[in-house]
Design an enzyme around this catalytic site. Structure first.
Site, PDB file in Angstrom:
ATOM      1  N   TYR A   8       0.840  -1.207   0.000  1.00  0.00           N
ATOM      2  CA  TYR A   8       0.000   0.000   0.000  1.00  0.00           C
ATOM      3  C   TYR A   8       0.880   1.265   0.000  1.00  0.00           C
ATOM      4  CZ  TYR A   8      -3.722   3.169   1.655  1.00  0.00           C
ATOM      5  OH  TYR A   8      -4.627   4.197   1.793  1.00  0.00           O
TER       6      TYR A   8
ATOM      7  N   LYS B 136       1.131   4.240  -2.877  1.00  0.00           N
ATOM      8  CA  LYS B 136       0.845   5.653  -2.613  1.00  0.00           C
ATOM      9  C   LYS B 136       2.078   6.530  -2.857  1.00  0.00           C
ATOM     10  CE  LYS B 136      -3.490   5.066  -1.477  1.00  0.00           C
ATOM     11  NZ  LYS B 136      -4.561   5.562  -2.350  1.00  0.00           N
TER      12      LYS B 136
HETATM   13  P1  NAP Z   1     -13.253   2.408   1.286  1.00  0.00           P
HETATM   14  O1  NAP Z   1     -14.216   2.920   2.298  1.00  0.00           O
HETATM   15  O2  NAP Z   1     -12.725   1.015   1.406  1.00  0.00           O
HETATM   16  O3  NAP Z   1     -13.893   2.611  -0.186  1.00  0.00           O
HETATM   17  C1  NAP Z   1     -13.139   2.263  -1.313  1.00  0.00           C
HETATM   18  C2  NAP Z   1     -13.880   2.669  -2.561  1.00  0.00           C
HETATM   19  O4  NAP Z   1     -13.071   2.270  -3.692  1.00  0.00           O
HETATM   20  C3  NAP Z   1     -15.211   1.968  -2.723  1.00  0.00           C
HETATM   21  O5  NAP Z   1     -16.087   2.819  -3.405  1.00  0.00           O
HETATM   22  C4  NAP Z   1     -14.852   0.773  -3.593  1.00  0.00           C
HETATM   23  O6  NAP Z   1     -15.937   0.279  -4.349  1.00  0.00           O
HETATM   24  C5  NAP Z   1     -13.834   1.396  -4.522  1.00  0.00           C
HETATM   25  N1  NAP Z   1     -12.960   0.403  -5.137  1.00  0.00           N
HETATM   26  C6  NAP Z   1     -12.140  -0.494  -4.535  1.00  0.00           C
HETATM   27  N2  NAP Z   1     -11.528  -1.253  -5.456  1.00  0.00           N
HETATM   28  C7  NAP Z   1     -11.970  -0.827  -6.662  1.00  0.00           C
HETATM   29  C8  NAP Z   1     -11.734  -1.232  -7.997  1.00  0.00           C
HETATM   30  N3  NAP Z   1     -10.891  -2.230  -8.283  1.00  0.00           N
HETATM   31  N4  NAP Z   1     -12.381  -0.586  -9.001  1.00  0.00           N
HETATM   32  C9  NAP Z   1     -13.248   0.413  -8.741  1.00  0.00           C
HETATM   33  N5  NAP Z   1     -13.520   0.836  -7.488  1.00  0.00           N
HETATM   34  C10 NAP Z   1     -12.896   0.221  -6.474  1.00  0.00           C
HETATM   35  O7  NAP Z   1     -11.941   3.321   1.233  1.00  0.00           O
HETATM   36  P2  NAP Z   1     -11.723   4.818   1.751  1.00  0.00           P
HETATM   37  O8  NAP Z   1     -11.226   4.750   3.149  1.00  0.00           O
HETATM   38  O9  NAP Z   1     -12.878   5.674   1.401  1.00  0.00           O
HETATM   39  O10 NAP Z   1     -10.460   5.226   0.853  1.00  0.00           O
HETATM   40  C11 NAP Z   1     -10.583   5.987  -0.333  1.00  0.00           C
HETATM   41  C12 NAP Z   1      -9.191   6.404  -0.781  1.00  0.00           C
HETATM   42  O11 NAP Z   1      -8.563   7.141   0.259  1.00  0.00           O
HETATM   43  C13 NAP Z   1      -8.276   5.228  -1.094  1.00  0.00           C
HETATM   44  O12 NAP Z   1      -7.434   5.531  -2.176  1.00  0.00           O
HETATM   45  C14 NAP Z   1      -7.462   5.098   0.177  1.00  0.00           C
HETATM   46  O13 NAP Z   1      -6.226   4.481  -0.060  1.00  0.00           O
HETATM   47  C15 NAP Z   1      -7.313   6.553   0.569  1.00  0.00           C
HETATM   48  N6  NAP Z   1      -6.997   6.770   1.970  1.00  0.00           N
HETATM   49  C16 NAP Z   1      -7.853   6.397   2.956  1.00  0.00           C
HETATM   50  C17 NAP Z   1      -7.504   6.631   4.275  1.00  0.00           C
HETATM   51  C18 NAP Z   1      -8.400   6.267   5.426  1.00  0.00           C
HETATM   52  O14 NAP Z   1      -7.983   6.473   6.561  1.00  0.00           O
HETATM   53  N7  NAP Z   1      -9.600   5.770   5.221  1.00  0.00           N
HETATM   54  C19 NAP Z   1      -6.287   7.234   4.572  1.00  0.00           C
HETATM   55  C20 NAP Z   1      -5.446   7.590   3.550  1.00  0.00           C
HETATM   56  C21 NAP Z   1      -5.812   7.361   2.249  1.00  0.00           C
HETATM   57  P3  NAP Z   1     -16.893  -0.956  -3.791  1.00  0.00           P
HETATM   58  O15 NAP Z   1     -17.825  -0.326  -2.814  1.00  0.00           O
HETATM   59  O16 NAP Z   1     -17.567  -1.442  -5.009  1.00  0.00           O
HETATM   60  O17 NAP Z   1     -15.956  -1.944  -3.158  1.00  0.00           O
END
Ligand code: NAP
Length: 246
Positions: free
Chosen positions: A154, A158
């Site tokens: 991961y 990033k």
């Molecule tokens: P999340 O709640 O797990 O949601 C992930 C989203 O991405 C969902 O809409 C999922 O769709 C979609 N997705 C996953 N794999 C995919 C694929 N192969 N093709 C198309 N869509 C896909 O994640 P989140 O926490 O909102 O994170 C969003 C972004 O922020 C990510 O890039 C993550 O790395 C980044 N981020 C998050 C955090 C955190 O603390 N949460 C921190 C730093 C960075 P489905 O619903 O269909 O699975």
């Protein structure tokens, strides 16, 4: 070409992506959004269309598949006749220690989080270059800068996003297109809920602002970078992390 600006958000069925899409809808954008499942992404699209009276194209797309993600971007640009903003948000984790990491854990995370950003951006460049205007905003993570045990794949994905962001920004700045990243810290979503309550409490103790972030905190940074006021900002990684890394 329609009057309203158009933004694409990948991974917008839930979590940060949905809230980014919602904030862009509130700022007056029509949207194209994708997630992996037809039912959930269509539900998200209908919710946004009803709430904001905007047009939303919602599609099930696996962003790890080059042909699928590029076809989606092309379809959105053709449907709306323009493409103003691309937010590369879709991302996954496959956490485990390096010694135990399977080849598939590495490959899936790199394909979904990093290669997708290259492929989606490549497809978005055509309509943006034609318009001599565009914004690409990539969702990175604080761990790209800090490192994190158990997240080798991961963090590499990033870190790759941050480097890609700078490189593409240099390449296409002269075409009026900006490329930036937003690096969230720990944000309360399904992704961090997997950590459990105790781990979340310990994390909050290490954050100067004393709390996990909200998806809205990230969305506000994205809306800013997408807007006219950010026109002279490119190649940057904007950290939204409550001070946990500075
Ligand atoms: P999340 O709640 O797990 O949601 C992930 C989203 O991405 C969902 O809409 C999922 O769709 C979609 N997705 C996953 N794999 C995919 C694929 N192969 N093709 C198309 N869509 C896909 O994640 P989140 O926490 O909102 O994170 C969003 C972004 O922020 C990510 O890039 C993550 O790395 C980044 N981020 C998050 C955090 C955190 O603390 N949460 C921190 C730093 C960075 P489905 O619903 O269909 O699975």
């Amino acid at each position: 070409m329609g009057d309203r600006s158009v933004a694409i958000v990948t991974g917008a069925s839930r979590g940060i992506g949905f809230v980014i899409a919602r904030a862009l809808a509130g700022a007056g954008y029509d949207l194209a959004i994708c997630g992996t499942r037809t039912e959930t992404i269509e539900q998200a699209g209908n919710r946004l269309a009803d709430e904001f009276g905007i047009e939303v194209l919602a599609r099930a797309v696996n962003v790890a598949d080059r042909e699928q993600v590029q076809a989606f971007i092309q379809q959105a640009a053709k449907h709306f006749g323009r493409l103003d903003v691309l937010v590369n948000n879709a991302g996954i984790t496959r956490d485990t220690l390096a010694m135990r990491m399977k080849e598939s854990d590495w490959d899936e995370v790199i394909a979904t989080n990093l290669s997708s950003v290259f492929h989606a951006s490549q497809a978005a460049l055509k309509p943006m270059m034609r318009a001599r205007k565009g914004r690409i905003i990539n969702i990175s993570s604080v761990v790209a800068s800090m490192g994190n045990p158990g997240q080798l794949n991961y963090c590499a994905s990033k870190g790759g996003i941050d480097a890609l962001t700078r490189s593409l920004a240099r390449e296409i700045g002269s075409r009026g297109i900006t490329v930036n990243a937003v690096a969230p810290g720990f944000i309360a979503t399904d992704m961090t809920a997997e950590l459990g309550e105790e781990a979340q409490r310990k994390l909050a103790e290490q954050i100067p602002l004393g709390r996990l972030g909200q998806a809205e905190d990230v969305a506000a940074a994205v809306v800013f970078l997408a807007g006219d006021q950010a026109g002279y900002i490119t190649g940057q990684v904007l950290h939204v992390n409550g001070g946990m890394y500075m």
